[in-house]
Design a protein around this motif. Structure first.
Motif, PDB file in Angstrom:
ATOM      1  N   ALA A 167       4.432 -42.901  30.189  1.00  0.00           N
ATOM      2  CA  ALA A 167       6.043 -43.367  29.598  1.00  0.00           C
ATOM      3  C   ALA A 167       6.233 -44.237  30.258  1.00  0.00           C
ATOM      4  O   ALA A 167       7.190 -45.369  29.540  1.00  0.00           O
ATOM      5  CB  ALA A 167       6.816 -42.338  29.223  1.00  0.00           C
ATOM      6  N   ASP A 168       6.984 -44.709  31.732  1.00  0.00           N
ATOM      7  CA  ASP A 168       7.612 -45.039  32.516  1.00  0.00           C
ATOM      8  C   ASP A 168       6.356 -46.825  32.548  1.00  0.00           C
ATOM      9  O   ASP A 168       7.098 -48.115  32.280  1.00  0.00           O
ATOM     10  CB  ASP A 168       6.994 -45.326  33.756  1.00  0.00           C
ATOM     11  N   CYS A 169       5.484 -47.234  31.771  1.00  0.00           N
ATOM     12  CA  CYS A 169       5.027 -47.828  31.733  1.00  0.00           C
ATOM     13  C   CYS A 169       4.869 -48.820  30.045  1.00  0.00           C
ATOM     14  O   CYS A 169       5.727 -49.610  30.237  1.00  0.00           O
ATOM     15  CB  CYS A 169       2.492 -47.611  31.743  1.00  0.00           C
ATOM     16  N   ALA A 170       5.422 -47.832  29.488  1.00  0.00           N
ATOM     17  CA  ALA A 170       5.636 -48.638  28.098  1.00  0.00           C
ATOM     18  C   ALA A 170       7.735 -48.952  28.182  1.00  0.00           C
ATOM     19  O   ALA A 170       7.859 -50.136  28.126  1.00  0.00           O
ATOM     20  CB  ALA A 170       5.610 -47.710  27.338  1.00  0.00           C
ATOM     21  N   ALA A 171       8.388 -47.917  29.024  1.00  0.00           N
ATOM     22  CA  ALA A 171       9.369 -48.461  29.676  1.00  0.00           C
ATOM     23  C   ALA A 171       9.472 -49.671  30.324  1.00  0.00           C
ATOM     24  O   ALA A 171      10.219 -50.393  29.655  1.00  0.00           O
ATOM     25  CB  ALA A 171      10.401 -47.480  30.152  1.00  0.00           C
ATOM     26  N   ALA A 172       8.672 -49.669  31.089  1.00  0.00           N
ATOM     27  CA  ALA A 172       8.618 -51.409  32.366  1.00  0.00           C
ATOM     28  C   ALA A 172       8.461 -51.994  31.336  1.00  0.00           C
ATOM     29  O   ALA A 172       8.970 -53.390  31.215  1.00  0.00           O
ATOM     30  CB  ALA A 172       7.766 -51.259  33.203  1.00  0.00           C
ATOM     31  N   LEU A 238       5.590 -52.876  35.342  1.00  0.00           N
ATOM     32  CA  LEU A 238       4.969 -52.196  35.330  1.00  0.00           C
ATOM     33  C   LEU A 238       3.810 -52.152  36.634  1.00  0.00           C
ATOM     34  O   LEU A 238       4.054 -51.022  37.267  1.00  0.00           O
ATOM     35  CB  LEU A 238       3.682 -52.133  34.298  1.00  0.00           C
ATOM     36  N   LEU A 239       3.435 -53.198  37.246  1.00  0.00           N
ATOM     37  CA  LEU A 239       2.500 -53.498  38.809  1.00  0.00           C
ATOM     38  C   LEU A 239       3.581 -52.527  39.153  1.00  0.00           C
ATOM     39  O   LEU A 239       3.229 -52.266  40.375  1.00  0.00           O
ATOM     40  CB  LEU A 239       1.760 -54.830  38.659  1.00  0.00           C
ATOM     41  N   ALA A 240       5.198 -53.207  39.768  1.00  0.00           N
ATOM     42  CA  ALA A 240       5.551 -52.816  40.584  1.00  0.00           C
ATOM     43  C   ALA A 240       6.371 -51.398  40.399  1.00  0.00           C
ATOM     44  O   ALA A 240       6.215 -50.890  41.585  1.00  0.00           O
ATOM     45  CB  ALA A 240       7.086 -53.687  40.524  1.00  0.00           C
TER      46      ALA A 240
END
Length: 351
Positions: A167-172, A238-240
């Motif tokens: 979910a953090d990736c989708a948000a980022a 996302l990478l960060a």
């Protein structure tokens, strides 16, 4: 940053295909690694220009010593499809020699070990390409396969074993929607990255830190500088956020604000007649059961010359066709329903 050139032998003498690979070496062996590729369907370009816009930020991070994990980038993943034209029209989705979708037929290995890959030395060029892409990507903690739809929202395909941890990736990335899937029998690239981890020990699978997804960057015509910049910023965030790049200036991603639905909820809405499409809805619209979605003009100028298509259930329009001519049986749009679809095809990855 190091650049290398990969070469794929053709199926006749004197013919070969090549594509560039960019690598950034990380400073921390324990940090997550990342693999990004675009244009596996060679005519889908939003991911290509997003990577182009991302590269200056990666070069800056490298110059400042902030690349923690190894990064591999393949901005043009399909030189075979990129070269295919038929009567002046680009044909980058299927290999013209084998009639196989370039995002099908990847080997689904029993474990994340490239030694298990089949020998494609005497295979077709598209088979050799797929084998090489698996060799380049398998084992990375983050694997992003950048695609686009005809016309649509920005959305992700994510395996159920990786959600909600992603979910953090989708948000980022600023994604609008996530479609969850659980089974791949066709050999998509995403499936080739996910399925080898399904029957290995948790210490090897590491689903808590793994991020593997097909990214659908809206539509075929959404190839614009502003969108490329925005998408690149999302990839960088996302990478960060996942620790591949160190950047203390970036805040952690907030909660994911898009919607999530299982693949089984998607209605593909085939056209009952051939003709010209008149849409009543666009991607992002919420519709109620029974709402008119489109009309097909099949016998223009005649009484009864239109056939209307109605929503089979409540839901959100995810995508629609970019062209406005349709054949009988072709899919008009993707409706993400609030409930499971009665369409049996909805259990299959469509991209």
């Amino acid at each position: 940053m190091q650049k290398s050139i990969e070469r794929i032998a053709g199926d006749t003498e004197g013919v070969s295909y090549e594509f560039p690979v960019f690598r950034f070496a990380g400073s921390d062996k324990a940090a997550p690694s990342a693999y990004l590729q675009a244009a596996l369907h060679a005519g889908e370009l939003p991911g290509v220009v997003a990577i182009d816009a991302l590269m200056p930020a990666l070069n800056k991070a490298e110059a400042e010593g902030r690349i923690r994990g190894n990064i591999t980038i393949v901005p043009w993943a399909n030189p075979i499809g990129r070269a295919q034209y038929h009567f002046g029209e680009h044909q980058g989705r299927f290999h013209l020699g084998t009639r196989t979708n370039f995002n099908r037929g990847f080997p689904l290995l029993a474990a994340p070990d490239t030694k298990l890959l089949p020998d494609t030395t005497h295979g077709t060029p598209d088979q050799r390409l797929k084998t090489r892409l698996v060799q380049l990507s398998l084992g990375h903690d983050i694997v992003l396969d950048l695609h686009c739809d005809d016309e649509g929202l920005a959305y992700l395909y994510v395996h159920t074993s990786l959600w909600p941890a992603m979910a953090d990736c989708a948000a980022a990335m600023g994604i609008d929607a996530v479609v969850l899937w659980s089974e791949d029998t066709d050999g998509t690239f995403e499936g080739a990255m996910v399925m080898p981890y399904q029957n290995v020990p948790p210490a090897v699978a590491k689903f808590d830190r793994r991020a593997i997804t097909t990214v659908e960057y809206r539509g075929m015509l959404d190839v614009e500088g502003a969108l490329a910049t925005s998408d690149a910023e999302g990839l960088y965030r996302l990478l960060a956020a996942r620790g591949v790049i160190a950047d203390t200036a970036l805040p952690a991603p907030g909660p994911f604000k898009g919607f999530v639905a299982p693949l089984e909820n998607i209605d593909m809405m085939p056209a009952p007649r051939a003709g010209a499409i008149l849409y009543d809805v666009k991607p992002g619209d919420r519709v109620a059961k029974g709402a008119r979605l489109a009309s097909i003009v099949h016998t223009p100028g005649e009484t009864g010359g239109r056939t209307e298509i109605f929503a089979p259930q409540d839901g959100v329009i995810l995508t629609r066709r970019a062209r406005r001519i349709i054949r009988t049986g072709e899919d008009l749009l993707k409706l993400v329903g609030d409930k499971k679809s009665v369409d049996a095809r909805s259990g299959t990855l469509e991209d």
